[in-house]
Design an enzyme around this catalytic site. Structure first.
Site, PDB file in Angstrom:
ATOM      1  N   HIS A 177      24.134  44.894  18.907  1.00 50.51           N
ATOM      2  CA  HIS A 177      24.334  43.777  17.975  1.00 50.51           C
ATOM      3  C   HIS A 177      22.993  43.153  17.573  1.00 50.51           C
ATOM      4  O   HIS A 177      22.779  42.798  16.419  1.00 50.51           O
ATOM      5  CB  HIS A 177      25.194  42.679  18.617  1.00 50.51           C
ATOM      6  CG  HIS A 177      26.634  43.046  18.758  1.00 50.51           C
ATOM      7  ND1 HIS A 177      27.590  42.134  19.144  1.00 50.51           N
ATOM      8  CD2 HIS A 177      27.299  44.217  18.559  1.00 50.51           C
ATOM      9  CE1 HIS A 177      28.775  42.732  19.183  1.00 50.51           C
ATOM     10  NE2 HIS A 177      28.621  43.991  18.842  1.00 50.51           N
TER      11      HIS A 177
ATOM     12  N   PHE B 206      28.460  35.762  25.392  1.00 51.61           N
ATOM     13  CA  PHE B 206      28.735  34.625  24.498  1.00 51.61           C
ATOM     14  C   PHE B 206      28.285  35.022  23.104  1.00 51.61           C
ATOM     15  O   PHE B 206      27.142  35.462  22.926  1.00 51.61           O
ATOM     16  CB  PHE B 206      27.968  33.360  24.912  1.00 51.61           C
ATOM     17  CG  PHE B 206      28.007  32.291  23.831  1.00 51.61           C
ATOM     18  CD1 PHE B 206      29.011  31.345  23.821  1.00 51.61           C
ATOM     19  CD2 PHE B 206      27.063  32.281  22.801  1.00 51.61           C
ATOM     20  CE1 PHE B 206      29.072  30.387  22.802  1.00 51.61           C
ATOM     21  CE2 PHE B 206      27.117  31.330  21.778  1.00 51.61           C
ATOM     22  CZ  PHE B 206      28.128  30.376  21.792  1.00 51.61           C
ATOM     23  N   GLU B 207      29.165  34.838  22.149  1.00 52.45           N
ATOM     24  CA  GLU B 207      28.809  35.125  20.760  1.00 52.45           C
ATOM     25  C   GLU B 207      29.745  34.326  19.878  1.00 52.45           C
ATOM     26  O   GLU B 207      30.954  34.276  20.154  1.00 52.45           O
ATOM     27  CB  GLU B 207      29.087  36.611  20.460  1.00 52.45           C
ATOM     28  CG  GLU B 207      27.904  37.442  20.109  1.00 52.45           C
ATOM     29  CD  GLU B 207      28.254  38.924  19.931  1.00 52.45           C
ATOM     30  OE1 GLU B 207      29.440  39.303  19.906  1.00 52.45           O
ATOM     31  OE2 GLU B 207      27.306  39.698  19.806  1.00 52.45           O
ATOM     32  N   ILE B 208      29.212  33.682  18.872  1.00 51.35           N
ATOM     33  CA  ILE B 208      30.059  33.155  17.803  1.00 51.35           C
ATOM     34  C   ILE B 208      29.507  33.761  16.530  1.00 51.35           C
ATOM     35  O   ILE B 208      28.315  33.601  16.243  1.00 51.35           O
ATOM     36  CB  ILE B 208      30.020  31.618  17.709  1.00 51.35           C
ATOM     37  CG1 ILE B 208      30.488  30.987  19.034  1.00 51.35           C
ATOM     38  CG2 ILE B 208      30.914  31.137  16.557  1.00 51.35           C
ATOM     39  CD1 ILE B 208      30.495  29.459  19.030  1.00 51.35           C
TER      40      ILE B 208
END
Ligand code: GDP
Ligand code: MN
Length: 380
Positions: free
Chosen positions: A303, A266-268
């Site tokens: 990241h 999950f990443e925004i």
């Protein structure tokens, strides 16, 4: 008598749940889904979940990427579940697989050895390519050129709660760069040398230790190159992790990676963070070390450490209100009174006093706030 909305009956009790307000501008954003044809069922499950809990109100487009070619069944089926536009893209050789400058035989041998050492996914060449793609390339794919933001979606995930606001717009308004919902510890044996490179990058570029960096760096224990600890002893002894090449100007300054990372399935986030020269330099340094094959660096710790080097806690948003599950790990927002922050998920543009209070709470270390308490997982 007639049921009135008063102190006894609240509004949702009488009228039902309220639909979110969905008029207004949209962000330049898309869901990004890397997948293979054989993962169609898992993809459908994820799409059903995100559509039901969010996208049937907001209609953000999807970009599907694959190193192979999506077949007609995959494309036709996926379209049926989307309430928005879908694009399908193939990833070419410049973004997937061993680059020309690498020694392919050495890389394959290193990967095979990780398989022998039963490092999770270590022996799977395609997994290494996937991690490298998500670390240094997805944001360069031509289908993403037109977007400013992305939301990563994986097969077989689940959202539990309705998401009744637009997280992209809120991140934009509140000047956020990166959003996560779960932070966990990485498997130590997958990243023995990663932190050496990340911290050398930070030192070479004279970057300060931000609050976010400190989330990942343990002090003051003396640095040492560690062998994996959670493997059977005979396996460990047979093939200890090798030290990757030395780095210009390297000193460890007593810092050590605590293995914490944002779980990147999950990443925004803002794409221009990854497209920046600073991130590209970071990725190049990591990549050239050979660590994507000599070890099994995940895109999640890559990241995270890049964010640690280049961002601060104020740039990162913890989506503590998103109920989310991937395989065995989940984040379930708690309603426990007294423990939960009594607040709306984001700053209110017009309420200065409240914003200040919330900012203070955020500074007081969002990362340790409720992740471990309410999930049983986390970095602390
Ligand atoms: P895990 O979440 O770490 O167990 O790894 P996954 O198997 O879920 O892989 C992460 C993401 O990359 C998922 O979206 C997968 O669909 C995708 N993925 C993994 N390997 C490949 C691959 O070889 N090709 C393609 N096209 N996608 C892949
Ligand atoms: Mn997955």
């Amino acid at each position: 008598g007639i049921l009135k909305i008063n102190e006894t009956y609240d509004k949702p009790f009488v009228t039902g749940c309220l639909e979110p307000a969905t008029e207004g501008p949209r962000a330049s954003a898309a869901f990004v889904v890397l997948a293979r044809n054989k993962e169609l069922d898992g993809v459908i499950q994820s799409m059903k979940s995100i559509e039901r809990h969010f996208n049937h109100w907001f209609h953000y487009p999807y970009v599907f990427l694959n190193d192979g070619e999506f077949n007609e069944t995959f494309k036709a089926t996926v379209k049926k579940y989307a309430s928005s536009n879908i694009e399908f893209g193939q990833i070419d050789k410049s973004m997937w697989g061993f680059p020309d400058w690498a020694n392919h035989e050495d890389a394959k041998e290193a990967i095979a050895k990780q398989g022998d050492r039963v490092i999770m996914y270590g022996g799977m060449e395609s997994y290494h390519h996937m991690c490298r793609f998500y670390s240094g390339f997805f944001y360069k794919h031509p289908l993403l050129d037109k977007y400013k933001w992305y939301w990563r979606l994986e097969p077989d995930i689940k959202y539990f709660c309705d998401i009744t606001y637009d997280p992209f717009m809120h991140m934009e308004r509140n000047n956020k760069t990166y959003g996560f919902t779960i932070a966990v510890k990485e498997l130590r044996e997958t990243v023995p040398n990663l932190f050496r490179y990340a911290s050398a990058y930070k030192r070479i570029n004279k970057l300060p230790s931000t609050g976010l960096w400190n989330m990942f760096a343990d002090r003051p224990e003396p640095p040492k190159v560690e062998e994996p600890t959670d493997l059977p002893e005979d396996v460990r002894k047979s093939q200890p992790a090798k030290r990757l090449p030395d780095i210009d100007g390297e000193t460890m300054e007593g810092e050590k990676y605590n293995m914490c990372h944002f779980w990147s399935n999950f990443e925004i986030a803002r794409l221009d963070f990854f497209r920046s020269k600073a991130y590209e330099d970071f990725f190049q340094m990591m990549d050239r070390s050979g660590g994507f094959w000599a070890e099994r660096w995940g895109d999640a710790p890559v990241h995270s450490l890049a964010a640690g080097a280049l961002l601060d806690t104020k740039d990162v948003h913890y989506f503590r209100d998103f109920g989310y599950r991937h395989t065995t790990i989940q984040h379930c927002p708690a309603n426990a009174p007294g423990k939960q922050l009594k607040r709306e998920p984001f700053y209110h543009p017009e309420d200065e006093r409240r914003n200040k209070r919330i900012a203070k709470q955020d500074d007081a270390y969002w990362a340790s706030y409720d992740t471990p308490k309410h999930n049983g997982v986390g970095c602390h």
